[in-house]
Each structure stands twice: as structure tokens, then as C-alpha cells.
Design a protein around this motif. Structure first.
Motif, PDB file in Angstrom:
ATOM      1  N   HIS A 163      53.236 -15.216 -11.167  1.00 52.72           N
ATOM      2  CA  HIS A 163      52.970 -15.586 -12.263  1.00 52.72           C
ATOM      3  C   HIS A 163      53.013 -15.613 -12.655  1.00 52.72           C
ATOM      4  CE1 HIS A 163      51.094 -19.857 -13.069  1.00 52.72           C
ATOM      5  NE2 HIS A 163      50.352 -19.058 -14.059  1.00 52.72           N
ATOM      6  N   GLU A 164      52.501 -14.372 -13.620  1.00 53.76           N
ATOM      7  CA  GLU A 164      52.755 -13.833 -14.651  1.00 53.76           C
ATOM      8  C   GLU A 164      54.171 -13.760 -14.973  1.00 53.76           C
ATOM      9  OE1 GLU A 164      50.485 -10.004 -17.460  1.00 53.76           O
ATOM     10  OE2 GLU A 164      49.797 -10.521 -15.457  1.00 53.76           O
ATOM     11  N   HIS A 165      54.544 -12.606 -14.048  1.00 53.88           N
ATOM     12  CA  HIS A 165      55.854 -11.619 -14.394  1.00 53.88           C
ATOM     13  C   HIS A 165      56.784 -12.792 -13.606  1.00 53.88           C
ATOM     14  CE1 HIS A 165      54.362  -8.822 -17.096  1.00 53.88           C
ATOM     15  NE2 HIS A 165      52.906  -9.154 -15.597  1.00 53.88           N
ATOM     16  N   PRO A 166      57.632 -14.377 -13.848  1.00 50.38           N
ATOM     17  CA  PRO A 166      58.313 -15.055 -12.691  1.00 50.38           C
ATOM     18  C   PRO A 166      59.519 -14.405 -12.471  1.00 50.38           C
ATOM     19  CG  PRO A 166      58.063 -16.673 -14.518  1.00 50.38           C
ATOM     20  CD  PRO A 166      57.004 -14.739 -14.665  1.00 50.38           C
ATOM     21  N   ASP A 167      59.892 -13.694 -13.228  1.00 53.22           N
ATOM     22  CA  ASP A 167      61.322 -12.738 -13.675  1.00 53.22           C
ATOM     23  C   ASP A 167      61.630 -11.560 -12.920  1.00 53.22           C
ATOM     24  OD1 ASP A 167      59.500 -11.836 -15.380  1.00 53.22           O
ATOM     25  OD2 ASP A 167      61.089 -10.367 -15.987  1.00 53.22           O
ATOM     26  N   GLU A 191      42.480 -16.214 -12.529  1.00 47.71           N
ATOM     27  CA  GLU A 191      42.352 -15.181 -13.168  1.00 47.71           C
ATOM     28  C   GLU A 191      40.799 -14.609 -14.230  1.00 47.71           C
ATOM     29  OE1 GLU A 191      44.892 -18.397 -15.933  1.00 47.71           O
ATOM     30  OE2 GLU A 191      44.364 -17.503 -13.624  1.00 47.71           O
ATOM     31  N   GLU A 192      39.771 -15.626 -14.398  1.00 46.35           N
ATOM     32  CA  GLU A 192      38.691 -15.142 -14.407  1.00 46.35           C
ATOM     33  C   GLU A 192      37.371 -14.807 -13.896  1.00 46.35           C
ATOM     34  OE1 GLU A 192      37.784 -19.133 -16.080  1.00 46.35           O
ATOM     35  OE2 GLU A 192      38.440 -19.084 -18.327  1.00 46.35           O
ATOM     36  N   ASN A 240      40.795  -7.013 -11.848  1.00 42.20           N
ATOM     37  CA  ASN A 240      41.200  -7.467 -10.734  1.00 42.20           C
ATOM     38  C   ASN A 240      42.772  -6.630  -9.643  1.00 42.20           C
ATOM     39  OD1 ASN A 240      39.397  -9.308 -10.165  1.00 42.20           O
ATOM     40  ND2 ASN A 240      40.736 -10.758 -11.147  1.00 42.20           N
ATOM     41  N   GLY A 241      42.930  -5.461 -10.220  1.00 40.32           N
ATOM     42  CA  GLY A 241      44.109  -4.901  -9.994  1.00 40.32           C
ATOM     43  C   GLY A 241      45.516  -5.926 -10.289  1.00 40.32           C
ATOM     44  N   ARG A 242      46.634  -4.687 -10.980  1.00 40.36           N
ATOM     45  CA  ARG A 242      47.623  -5.503 -11.714  1.00 40.36           C
ATOM     46  C   ARG A 242      48.475  -6.009 -10.331  1.00 40.36           C
ATOM     47  NH1 ARG A 242      51.861  -2.739 -12.387  1.00 40.36           N
ATOM     48  NH2 ARG A 242      51.387  -0.993 -12.432  1.00 40.36           N
ATOM     49  N   GLN A 243      48.412  -4.740  -9.015  1.00 41.29           N
ATOM     50  CA  GLN A 243      49.487  -5.927  -8.235  1.00 41.29           C
ATOM     51  C   GLN A 243      48.765  -6.782  -6.935  1.00 41.29           C
ATOM     52  OE1 GLN A 243      50.723  -1.612  -6.970  1.00 41.29           O
ATOM     53  NE2 GLN A 243      52.501  -1.801  -8.547  1.00 41.29           N
ATOM     54  N   LYS A 258      59.485 -13.555  -1.366  1.00 39.89           N
ATOM     55  CA  LYS A 258      58.860 -14.482  -1.028  1.00 39.89           C
ATOM     56  C   LYS A 258      58.341 -15.626  -2.065  1.00 39.89           C
ATOM     57  CE  LYS A 258      57.930 -11.639   3.188  1.00 39.89           C
ATOM     58  NZ  LYS A 258      56.593 -11.875   4.177  1.00 39.89           N
ATOM     59  N   PRO A 259      58.509 -17.268  -1.019  1.00 42.60           N
ATOM     60  CA  PRO A 259      57.866 -17.809  -2.664  1.00 42.60           C
ATOM     61  C   PRO A 259      56.535 -17.485  -3.449  1.00 42.60           C
ATOM     62  CG  PRO A 259      58.900 -19.184  -0.233  1.00 42.60           C
ATOM     63  CD  PRO A 259      58.422 -17.507   0.063  1.00 42.60           C
ATOM     64  N   ILE A 260      56.492 -17.792  -4.263  1.00 42.08           N
ATOM     65  CA  ILE A 260      55.780 -17.909  -5.216  1.00 42.08           C
ATOM     66  C   ILE A 260      54.114 -18.703  -4.820  1.00 42.08           C
ATOM     67  CG2 ILE A 260      54.392 -16.684  -7.776  1.00 42.08           C
ATOM     68  CD1 ILE A 260      57.082 -16.367  -8.246  1.00 42.08           C
ATOM     69  N   ASP A 261      53.965 -18.512  -3.949  1.00 45.78           N
ATOM     70  CA  ASP A 261      52.843 -20.034  -3.419  1.00 45.78           C
ATOM     71  C   ASP A 261      51.635 -19.070  -2.930  1.00 45.78           C
ATOM     72  OD1 ASP A 261      53.606 -18.433  -0.630  1.00 45.78           O
ATOM     73  OD2 ASP A 261      54.605 -19.705  -0.817  1.00 45.78           O
ATOM     74  N   GLU A 262      50.561 -20.038  -2.397  1.00 43.11           N
ATOM     75  CA  GLU A 262      49.301 -19.999  -2.670  1.00 43.11           C
ATOM     76  C   GLU A 262      49.381 -18.832  -1.349  1.00 43.11           C
ATOM     77  OE1 GLU A 262      50.196 -23.559   0.965  1.00 43.11           O
ATOM     78  OE2 GLU A 262      50.822 -22.717  -1.311  1.00 43.11           O
ATOM     79  N   VAL A 263      49.930 -18.015  -0.130  1.00 41.44           N
ATOM     80  CA  VAL A 263      50.277 -17.426   1.147  1.00 41.44           C
ATOM     81  C   VAL A 263      50.234 -16.152  -0.021  1.00 41.44           C
ATOM     82  CG1 VAL A 263      49.441 -19.524   2.328  1.00 41.44           C
ATOM     83  CG2 VAL A 263      51.952 -17.984   1.866  1.00 41.44           C
ATOM     84  N   ASN A 264      51.144 -15.657  -1.395  1.00 41.62           N
ATOM     85  CA  ASN A 264      52.138 -14.788  -1.588  1.00 41.62           C
ATOM     86  C   ASN A 264      50.468 -13.590  -2.433  1.00 41.62           C
ATOM     87  OD1 ASN A 264      52.935 -12.932  -3.440  1.00 41.62           O
ATOM     88  ND2 ASN A 264      54.414 -14.102  -3.216  1.00 41.62           N
TER      89      ASN A 264
END
Length: 343
Positions: free
Chosen positions: A187-191, A4-5, A311-314, A174-180
């Protein structure tokens, strides 16, 4: 350095257009002025007249509030927006948690009849149908459930369009992983993720949406967020070809539409009579949201930010303008929604 930095600066040197007002009058057909996004104390959250004046200054001649609910909550919402003098139109809803009760059809008829008498312009339903609300036996209430057909039939009888928000971006399922591609957002809003095994899959929801619209041909459906599938305009276009009672809005999806500018421009031009302008704004958000939409729709600017975040919120991408002709913009901005809400 954490992800995020990392905020890279683009070295592109390209024209930048400052859009301060829409080229043509606009009706924003998807906004939230009530408790759904602002909470129960929304009455104190904003000054209706001040917000309306701000919206008029950027080119709006009207807006649709989809937070009407029903009963006393609808009355409260209508009272809060009354001072807009007709600038704000409201969509109401029906308590679908009571589906399956013996008198549900009578409840639906009374609710919609009374809402119509109070001046609502349409009905709104969203992803709690399919992804949250359950019957007493634990099964999720499906959008294409036979027990909900009385709602769609009643909407047709009272000539009220139905706005339905059925799903969120594909990546949310989909899974929250390195290809998502929405990793940082999720990651910020897992819900916000809908990848639990007990939930309906994205494609299952798309099939239910299609079936719901196809089985109720007299009902005019506005499928929110480009029918929930802005990542696949080919599929959405196929549905529009097959379902004459289907419309889509573009609320909160210029991030997707703007990264596929050639496909998007072709889509807007081919389905000019079926696409509706919306932003998903609330009266507490910055009015620059509309200006970014107008820049996307009215200019040929390249590689610009689709929101106010670095960075773009989405997702980590930027968008391109599609420079729609005035005859398409006029339908998108006002003609199509006026046709549906009877103005």
C-alpha cells in the motif's frame, strides 16, 4: 484508528540476547554501495573508510558489493571502494539490453574479460531481466533466454560466480487486498507490485530460474534472497538437491526465515555447504542490521523484531532465533563465499 496506528505491545516475558558482534568472522556477500539503490551521486553519500571500520566493529572481515555495473561506471565504483584495501569485493555486470544485437556475444566476452582484469569477484544480474527489459518486439527478456547463455558460459570460463535476483516475495505478485500479508508494505509502495497481467507470474519466473541454472552446469549461480522463494524452503531444497551448481544467499529474508525457525534450522544444517550470508545493506543504513541477523542465527531468542520498525516493514510478525552450531555458521559466514570467489 487506522491500521498503521495499531502497534500492539507484546506481553511475552522471554530471554533477550544483546548481540553486539558476530560469534565468528563474517563476509557479507550481498550489499549495495553504488547507484542502484543510492543514485548517481553515491560517491558523496558515504565515507568508505568510516563504514568499513563500523562493519569491522560488528565482526565483518569483508563484504561483497554487487553494484559494479560495467565500463566507466565500474571504474567509478572501484575507485570509490579502493580505499577499503580489499575489504570490499565488487561484482560487475553486462548490459543485457543489447541482447539480440549481432555482436552481443563479443560484447559480453570483452565486458567480462575486462572486468575480470580489473579485479571483480563475480557478476550480478537482477529482476529487470524478466520483469522490465524488453526486446524491440515488446517481449520481455527471459532469464533463461538462449541469447543470454553466452553470459553464463563466459562467467564459467572466467571462473566468476553469478548472483541472480529473479523475483520479489510471492505476495508482490498477488492482488493488493485484504488477504495479502504484505498489504501495508505494498500500500505504501504500490510500484513494488508485479501483479499486472502482462508480467510473468511468480511460478513462471521460478521455472525460468531453474532452467537457467540447469542448462549451464559449469556456471556457479548464487540465487539471491533464498532463490526468491524463502516462503517455500521445501521447493528451494529440492532445487538444491537437483542442481549442484546452485547456491542461495539469505539477504533481506530473515523476516521470512525467522518465522519458520524449525524449517529454517533444518534447511541451514542440511544445505550448510550451499547457503551464503548476505544482508542487502547499503553503507547509509544503520549497522544494527547485522546485529539482528546475528541474533537470528546465533541465539534461541523468541518472538523479536526483525527490523527497526514497530510493526515490521515487511509484514506483521516477529521472528525466532535458530541457534546454529559453529560448524554451520563458519560455512555460512565465510567458507562458502570464499570458495566461490577464490579466496
Amino acid at each position: 484508528m487506522r491500521l498503521e496506528e495499531y502497534v500492539p505491545f507484546s506481553e511475552l516475558v522471554v530471554p533477550e540476547t544483546e548481540v553486539t558482534k558476530s560469534r565468528l568472522p563474517v563476509i557479507d556477500a550481498h550489499s549495495h554501495w553504488g547507484k542502484l539503490l543510492l543514485g548517481d551521486n553515491y560517491n558523496a553519500a558515504y565515507d568508505t573508510t568510516a563504514v568499513v571500520n563500523a562493519l569491522k566493529s560488528v565482526g565483518l572481515e569483508g563484504i561483497v558489493n554487487v553494484d559494479g555495473f560495467w565500463g566507466e561506471e565500474l571504474d567509478k565504483m572501484l575507485a570509490k571502494t579502493e580505499e577499503s584495501a580489499g575489504f570490499i569485493k565488487t561484482f560487475s555486470s553486462v548490459d543485457v539490453t543489447r541482447a539480440g544485437e549481432r555482436d552481443f556475444e563479443s560484447l559480453v566476452y570483452r565486458t567480462i574479460r575486462d572486468a575480470k582484469a580489473k579485479g571483480v569477484a563475480g557478476l550480478k544480474f537482477w529482476k529487470v531481466i524478466g520483469l522490465l527489459y524488453r526486446y524491440p518486439n515488446g517481449e520481455f527478456i527471459r532469464p533463461d533466454d538462449e541469447q543470454l547463455r553466452c553470459i553464463w558460459q563466459c562467467a564459467a570460463e572466467f571462473d566468476l560466480p553469478v548472483l541472480f535476483h529473479i523475483a520479489d516475495p510471492v505476495a508482490f505478485f498477488k492482488p493488493i487486498d485484504e488477504v495479502n500479508e504484505r498489504y501495508e508494505e505494498l500500500h505504501e509502495h504500490p510500484d513494488w507490485a508485479f501483479n499486472a497481467p502482462e508480467l510473468y507470474k511468480f511460478q513462471e519466473l521460478m521455472e525460468m530460474q531453474y532452467k537457467m541454472v540447469a542448462e549451464n552446469p559449469q556456471t556457479k549461480f548464487i540465487l539471491a534472497h533464498v532463490a526468491g522463494y524463502s516462503e517455500n524452503l521445501g521447493a528451494v531444497g529440492k532445487w538444491l538437491d537437483e542442481l549442484p551448481n546452485m547456491y542461495v544467499d539469505i539477504a533481506e529474508r530473515i523476516s521470512e526465515l525467522g518465522r519458520q525457525p524449525y524449517s529454517s534450522r533444518a534447511f541451514f544444517e542440511k544445505y550448510a555447504d550451499r547457503v551464503i550470508f548476505g544482508t542487502d545493506m547499503t553503507p547509509t543504513t544503520d549497522m544494527t542490521r547485522h546485529k539482528i541477523y546475528f541474533r537470528f542465527l546465533e541465539t534461541r531468542d523468541e518472538y523479536f523484531q526483525y527490523d527497526w520498525t514497530p510493526n515490521g516493514r515487511q509484514g506483521r510478525w516477529r521472528i525466532y532465533g535458530i541457534d546454529l552450531p559453529d560448524e554451520v555458521l563458519e560455512k555460512l559466514y565465510t567458507k562458502n563465499i570464499r570458495k566461490l570467489i577464490g579466496e
